[in-house]
Design a protein around this motif. Structure first.
Motif, mmCIF file in Angstrom:
data_model
loop_
_atom_site.group_PDB
_atom_site.id
_atom_site.type_symbol
_atom_site.label_atom_id
_atom_site.label_comp_id
_atom_site.label_asym_id
_atom_site.label_seq_id
_atom_site.Cartn_x
_atom_site.Cartn_y
_atom_site.Cartn_z
ATOM 1 N N GLU A 183 0.991 -1.088 0.127
ATOM 2 C CA GLU A 183 -0.158 -0.007 -0.134
ATOM 3 C C GLU A 183 0.687 1.256 -0.071
ATOM 4 O O GLU A 183 0.523 2.004 -0.574
ATOM 5 N N LYS A 184 2.026 1.266 0.896
ATOM 6 C CA LYS A 184 3.104 2.466 0.811
ATOM 7 C C LYS A 184 3.702 2.658 -0.571
ATOM 8 O O LYS A 184 3.862 3.627 -0.947
ATOM 9 N N ASP A 185 4.222 1.544 -1.085
ATOM 10 C CA ASP A 185 4.814 1.748 -2.336
ATOM 11 C C ASP A 185 5.367 0.032 -2.759
ATOM 12 O O ASP A 185 5.350 -0.916 -2.177
ATOM 13 N N PRO A 186 4.545 -0.049 -4.065
ATOM 14 C CA PRO A 186 4.580 -1.111 -4.706
ATOM 15 C C PRO A 186 5.784 -2.056 -4.888
ATOM 16 O O PRO A 186 6.169 -3.337 -4.693
ATOM 17 N N PHE A 187 6.926 -1.249 -4.596
ATOM 18 C CA PHE A 187 8.369 -1.731 -4.856
ATOM 19 C C PHE A 187 9.140 -1.555 -3.503
ATOM 20 O O PHE A 187 10.342 -1.346 -3.346
ATOM 21 N N SER A 188 8.179 -1.496 -2.470
ATOM 22 C CA SER A 188 8.956 -1.104 -1.140
ATOM 23 C C SER A 188 10.038 -2.253 -0.727
ATOM 24 O O SER A 188 10.756 -2.067 -0.027
ATOM 25 N N TYR A 189 9.831 -3.394 -1.189
ATOM 26 C CA TYR A 189 10.796 -4.497 -1.011
ATOM 27 C C TYR A 189 12.090 -4.234 -1.423
ATOM 28 O O TYR A 189 13.281 -4.636 -0.913
ATOM 29 N N LEU A 190 12.295 -3.380 -2.342
ATOM 30 C CA LEU A 190 13.436 -2.753 -2.989
ATOM 31 C C LEU A 190 13.996 -1.657 -2.418
ATOM 32 O O LEU A 190 15.465 -1.436 -2.300
ATOM 33 N N ASN A 191 13.265 -0.727 -1.500
ATOM 34 C CA ASN A 191 13.886 0.410 -0.809
ATOM 35 C C ASN A 191 13.989 -0.014 0.682
ATOM 36 O O ASN A 191 13.271 -0.345 1.501
ATOM 37 N N LYS A 192 15.405 0.248 0.931
ATOM 38 C CA LYS A 192 15.513 -0.124 2.265
ATOM 39 C C LYS A 192 15.286 0.976 3.288
ATOM 40 O O LYS A 192 15.163 0.469 4.569
ATOM 41 N N LYS A 193 14.731 2.004 2.819
ATOM 42 C CA LYS A 193 14.413 3.152 3.748
ATOM 43 C C LYS A 193 13.090 3.183 3.952
ATOM 44 O O LYS A 193 12.235 4.143 4.416
ATOM 45 N N THR A 194 12.114 2.417 3.352
ATOM 46 C CA THR A 194 10.531 2.383 3.583
ATOM 47 C C THR A 194 10.324 2.187 5.093
ATOM 48 O O THR A 194 10.669 1.223 5.833
#
Length: 93
Positions: A80-91
């Motif tokens: 919900e926050k970001d579809p690619f959040s698993y790639l972003n370490k700062k999520t």
């Protein structure tokens, strides 16, 4: 293992316990059958072990379901926050 042996134990004769406060027979009679230290003739150790194994498998299955549910919920919230959040370490959640 005593929990799994409990149903295989012999029960004593029914009796009505006295009221703890008055020492008399209670108004509402409730018969109890005390569990004795002896085992039923048909009781086998293998039966108690089977109950233990079944209980262990059931608990592990329940824990697996809880783990999957938590992972799904975490993935949904991150998605919900970001579809690619698993790639972003700062999520942050």
């Amino acid at each position: 293992m005593s929990v799994y042996w409990y149903d295989f134990r012999v029960r004593g004769e029914p009796f009505c316990p006295l009221d703890a406060e008055t020492g008399r027979k209670p108004q509402k009679v409730q018969l109890e059958r005390p569990v004795l230290d002896a085992f039923k003739p048909s009781a086998r150790f293998h039966d108690a072990v089977d109950w233990y194994v079944f209980d262990k498998k059931l608990r592990l299955l329940a824990l697996d379901c809880i783990e999957v549910a938590l992972r799904v919920d975490l993935s949904r919230r991150l998605g919900e926050k970001d579809p690619f959040s698993y790639l972003n370490k700062k999520t942050n959640m």
